[in-house]
Write an enzyme that holds these catalytic residues in place. Structure first.
Site, PDB file in Angstrom:
ATOM      1  N   GLY A 183       0.783  -1.234   0.000  1.00  0.00           N
ATOM      2  CA  GLY A 183       0.000   0.000   0.000  1.00  0.00           C
ATOM      3  C   GLY A 183       0.815   1.285   0.000  1.00  0.00           C
ATOM      4  O   GLY A 183       0.347   2.306   0.499  1.00  0.00           O
ATOM      5  N   ASN A 223       1.450   3.041  -2.618  1.00  0.00           N
ATOM      6  CA  ASN A 223       0.711   3.973  -3.479  1.00  0.00           C
ATOM      7  C   ASN A 223      -0.507   4.536  -2.754  1.00  0.00           C
ATOM      8  O   ASN A 223      -0.837   5.708  -2.904  1.00  0.00           O
ATOM      9  CB  ASN A 223       0.309   3.293  -4.788  1.00  0.00           C
ATOM     10  CG  ASN A 223       1.452   3.259  -5.776  1.00  0.00           C
ATOM     11  OD1 ASN A 223       1.812   4.278  -6.364  1.00  0.00           O
ATOM     12  ND2 ASN A 223       2.054   2.093  -5.942  1.00  0.00           N
ATOM     13  N   ILE A 272      -7.720  -9.836 -11.341  1.00  0.00           N
ATOM     14  CA  ILE A 272      -8.325  -9.466 -12.632  1.00  0.00           C
ATOM     15  C   ILE A 272      -9.766  -9.052 -12.345  1.00  0.00           C
ATOM     16  O   ILE A 272     -10.527  -9.798 -11.705  1.00  0.00           O
ATOM     17  CB  ILE A 272      -8.297 -10.657 -13.622  1.00  0.00           C
ATOM     18  CG1 ILE A 272      -6.852 -11.111 -13.892  1.00  0.00           C
ATOM     19  CG2 ILE A 272      -9.020 -10.308 -14.920  1.00  0.00           C
ATOM     20  CD1 ILE A 272      -6.000 -10.168 -14.710  1.00  0.00           C
ATOM     21  N   LEU A 273     -10.142  -7.872 -12.789  1.00  0.00           N
ATOM     22  CA  LEU A 273     -11.469  -7.361 -12.439  1.00  0.00           C
ATOM     23  C   LEU A 273     -12.573  -8.113 -13.168  1.00  0.00           C
ATOM     24  O   LEU A 273     -12.455  -8.380 -14.369  1.00  0.00           O
ATOM     25  CB  LEU A 273     -11.586  -5.877 -12.804  1.00  0.00           C
ATOM     26  CG  LEU A 273     -10.727  -4.888 -12.042  1.00  0.00           C
ATOM     27  CD1 LEU A 273     -11.254  -3.473 -12.268  1.00  0.00           C
ATOM     28  CD2 LEU A 273     -10.669  -5.184 -10.558  1.00  0.00           C
ATOM     29  N   ASN A 280      -5.772   2.631 -13.020  1.00  0.00           N
ATOM     30  CA  ASN A 280      -4.799   1.668 -12.498  1.00  0.00           C
ATOM     31  C   ASN A 280      -3.403   2.270 -12.610  1.00  0.00           C
ATOM     32  O   ASN A 280      -3.113   3.005 -13.550  1.00  0.00           O
ATOM     33  CB  ASN A 280      -4.871   0.380 -13.331  1.00  0.00           C
ATOM     34  CG  ASN A 280      -3.871  -0.675 -12.892  1.00  0.00           C
ATOM     35  OD1 ASN A 280      -3.761  -0.980 -11.701  1.00  0.00           O
ATOM     36  ND2 ASN A 280      -3.120  -1.229 -13.835  1.00  0.00           N
ATOM     37  N   HIS A 336       0.421   1.112 -13.230  1.00  0.00           N
ATOM     38  CA  HIS A 336       1.200  -0.039 -13.696  1.00  0.00           C
ATOM     39  C   HIS A 336       2.682   0.342 -13.688  1.00  0.00           C
ATOM     40  O   HIS A 336       3.039   1.425 -14.169  1.00  0.00           O
ATOM     41  CB  HIS A 336       0.757  -0.463 -15.098  1.00  0.00           C
ATOM     42  CG  HIS A 336       1.508  -1.661 -15.577  1.00  0.00           C
ATOM     43  ND1 HIS A 336       1.206  -2.939 -15.145  1.00  0.00           N
ATOM     44  CD2 HIS A 336       2.580  -1.773 -16.393  1.00  0.00           C
ATOM     45  CE1 HIS A 336       2.061  -3.793 -15.686  1.00  0.00           C
ATOM     46  NE2 HIS A 336       2.895  -3.109 -16.451  1.00  0.00           N
ATOM     47  N   ASP A 348      -4.303  -4.038 -19.028  1.00  0.00           N
ATOM     48  CA  ASP A 348      -3.403  -2.894 -19.256  1.00  0.00           C
ATOM     49  C   ASP A 348      -3.589  -2.270 -20.641  1.00  0.00           C
ATOM     50  O   ASP A 348      -2.635  -1.726 -21.209  1.00  0.00           O
ATOM     51  CB  ASP A 348      -1.920  -3.306 -19.056  1.00  0.00           C
ATOM     52  CG  ASP A 348      -1.650  -3.864 -17.673  1.00  0.00           C
ATOM     53  OD1 ASP A 348      -2.295  -3.412 -16.706  1.00  0.00           O
ATOM     54  OD2 ASP A 348      -0.797  -4.764 -17.549  1.00  0.00           O
ATOM     55  N   ALA A 390       8.388   7.736  -9.906  1.00  0.00           N
ATOM     56  CA  ALA A 390       7.248   7.797 -10.839  1.00  0.00           C
ATOM     57  C   ALA A 390       5.899   7.526 -10.159  1.00  0.00           C
ATOM     58  O   ALA A 390       5.065   8.420 -10.069  1.00  0.00           O
ATOM     59  CB  ALA A 390       7.463   6.815 -11.987  1.00  0.00           C
ATOM     60  N   GLU A 391       5.699   6.329  -9.644  1.00  0.00           N
ATOM     61  CA  GLU A 391       4.357   5.939  -9.187  1.00  0.00           C
ATOM     62  C   GLU A 391       3.761   6.882  -8.150  1.00  0.00           C
ATOM     63  O   GLU A 391       2.610   7.301  -8.265  1.00  0.00           O
ATOM     64  CB  GLU A 391       4.390   4.518  -8.600  1.00  0.00           C
ATOM     65  CG  GLU A 391       4.745   3.464  -9.627  1.00  0.00           C
ATOM     66  CD  GLU A 391       4.635   2.052  -9.077  1.00  0.00           C
ATOM     67  OE1 GLU A 391       3.665   1.743  -8.386  1.00  0.00           O
ATOM     68  OE2 GLU A 391       5.540   1.243  -9.349  1.00  0.00           O
TER      69      GLU A 391
HETATM   70  C1  GAR Z   1       3.131  -1.171  -7.450  1.00  0.00           C
HETATM   71  O1  GAR Z   1       4.425  -1.189  -7.954  1.00  0.00           O
HETATM   72  C2  GAR Z   1       2.116  -1.175  -8.574  1.00  0.00           C
HETATM   73  O2  GAR Z   1       2.532  -0.411  -9.671  1.00  0.00           O
HETATM   74  C3  GAR Z   1       2.046  -2.632  -8.918  1.00  0.00           C
HETATM   75  O3  GAR Z   1       2.030  -3.278  -7.660  1.00  0.00           O
HETATM   76  C4  GAR Z   1       2.809  -2.500  -6.730  1.00  0.00           C
HETATM   77  C5  GAR Z   1       2.001  -2.290  -5.472  1.00  0.00           C
HETATM   78  O4  GAR Z   1       2.774  -1.658  -4.472  1.00  0.00           O
HETATM   79  N1  GAR Z   1       0.886  -2.943  -9.704  1.00  0.00           N
HETATM   80  C6  GAR Z   1       0.908  -3.811 -10.713  1.00  0.00           C
HETATM   81  O5  GAR Z   1       1.872  -4.481 -11.005  1.00  0.00           O
HETATM   82  C7  GAR Z   1      -0.404  -3.927 -11.477  1.00  0.00           C
HETATM   83  N2  GAR Z   1      -0.219  -4.647 -12.711  1.00  0.00           N
HETATM   84  P1  GAR Z   1       2.087  -0.940  -3.239  1.00  0.00           P
HETATM   85  O6  GAR Z   1       1.118  -1.938  -2.610  1.00  0.00           O
HETATM   86  O7  GAR Z   1       3.232  -0.633  -2.320  1.00  0.00           O
HETATM   87  O8  GAR Z   1       1.391   0.297  -3.735  1.00  0.00           O
END
Ligand code: GAR
Length: 210
Positions: free
Chosen positions: A12, A14, A93-94, A108, A110, A151, A180-181
C-alpha cells in the site's frame, strides 16, 4: 468533491502516497471514502486505519465460487458510492460486470511504460525482472483507465525512470515507485478531480497544466 475508493492487495505505498497527497494539498477536491483489500493481512489496511479511512477485506477464500467473490467485491465498492475506483497494486483481474458498471471511472497504476512490459503475467516484481532481463535502459510507470483488457485502457500519465547498472528487481522497483508511481498516481487523481484531462485530436488524453 470526487469520491474515491482505493483497491489494494499488499504493502500500500501507493495508497500512502494518495493519503499523504490529500493531507498536504497535492490532491484537492477529493475524498478518500474507503479502502478495499483482497488480502486480510495487507499492510495497506493498517495504513487506511491509521489515516482514519474505512477499510474492508473481500477475500476469495471466503466465498464458495469466483462469482460470489466478484459479487461481494462489487457490493463493497458500491457501498462507498465512489465516483472513481483507483487500483493501487490490486492484483486481481477485475470481473466483467465491475468493468462495465464503472466504465471510464476506474484507473490503475502499472509499473512500466505501457505498452512495454504489460499484459498477462506482468505485475509487481515480475515487471522489473523482465525489464532487467531485456536490458532496456529506460522504464517507468503508467496511470491508465481500465477497460476489459489487461493494461489496454487509455493512458492518462506516464513518467520515465532510468535503469542503472547493477540494479536488482527490488532496487529498480523502489526507484520506479519513488520517482514515478508516487507522483503520477496522485497527479492523475488530482487532474480527474479538477477536470484537467482533455482529449487531443487523436482522441488521447493529456492533462492541462495547473
Ligand atoms: C506497485 O508497484 C504497482 O505499480 C504494482 O504493484 C505494486 C504495489 O505496491 N501494480 C501492478 O503491477 C499492477 N499490474 P504498493 O502496494 O506498495 O502500492
Amino acid at each position: 468533491m470526487l469520491r474515491i475508493v482505493v483497491l489494494v492487495s499488499g504493502g500500500g505505498t501507493n495508497l500512502q502516497a494518495i493519503i499523504d497527497s490529500i493531507s498536504n494539498g497535492k490532491i484537492t477536491n477529493t475524498k478518500l471514502c474507503g479502502v478495499i483489500s483482497n488480502k486480510k493481512d495487507a499492510y495497506a489496511l493498517l495504513r487506511a486505519e491509521k489515516a482514519g479511512v474505512p477499510g474492508v477485506s473481500v477475500s476469495k477464500k471466503d466465498y464458495a465460487s469466483g462469482e460470489q467473490f466478484h459479487e461481494a467485491l462489487l457490493a463493497a465498492i458500491d457501498s462507498f458510492s465512489p465516483d472513481l475506483v483507483v487500483l493501487a497494486g490490486f492484483l486481481v483481474i477485475l470481473p466483467k460486470q465491475l468493468v462495465e458498471k464503472y466504465e471510464g471511472r476506474i484507473i490503475n497504476i502499472h509499473p512500466s511504460l505501457i505498452p512495454s512490459f504489460c499484459g498477462d503475467g506482468f505485475y509487481g516484481l515480475h515487471v522489473h525482472e523482465a525489464v532487467l532481463a531485456r536490458g532496456v535502459k529506460v522504464t517507468g510507470a503508467t496511470v491508465h483507465f481500465v477497460d476489459s483488457g489487461t493494461d489496454t485502457g487509455s493512458i492518462l500519465l506516464q513518467k520515465a525512470v532510468s535503469v542503472q547498472p547493477g540494479d536488482t528487481p527490488e532496487v529498480l522497483q523502489r526507484r520506479v515507485m519513488e520517482e514515478a508511481e508516487w507522483n503520477i498516481l496522485p497527479a492523475a487523481i488530482d487532474g480527474i478531480a479538477n477536470g484537467r484531462f482533455k482529449k487531443d485530436a487523436n482522441g488521447n488524453y493529456y492533462m492541462e497544466e495547473k
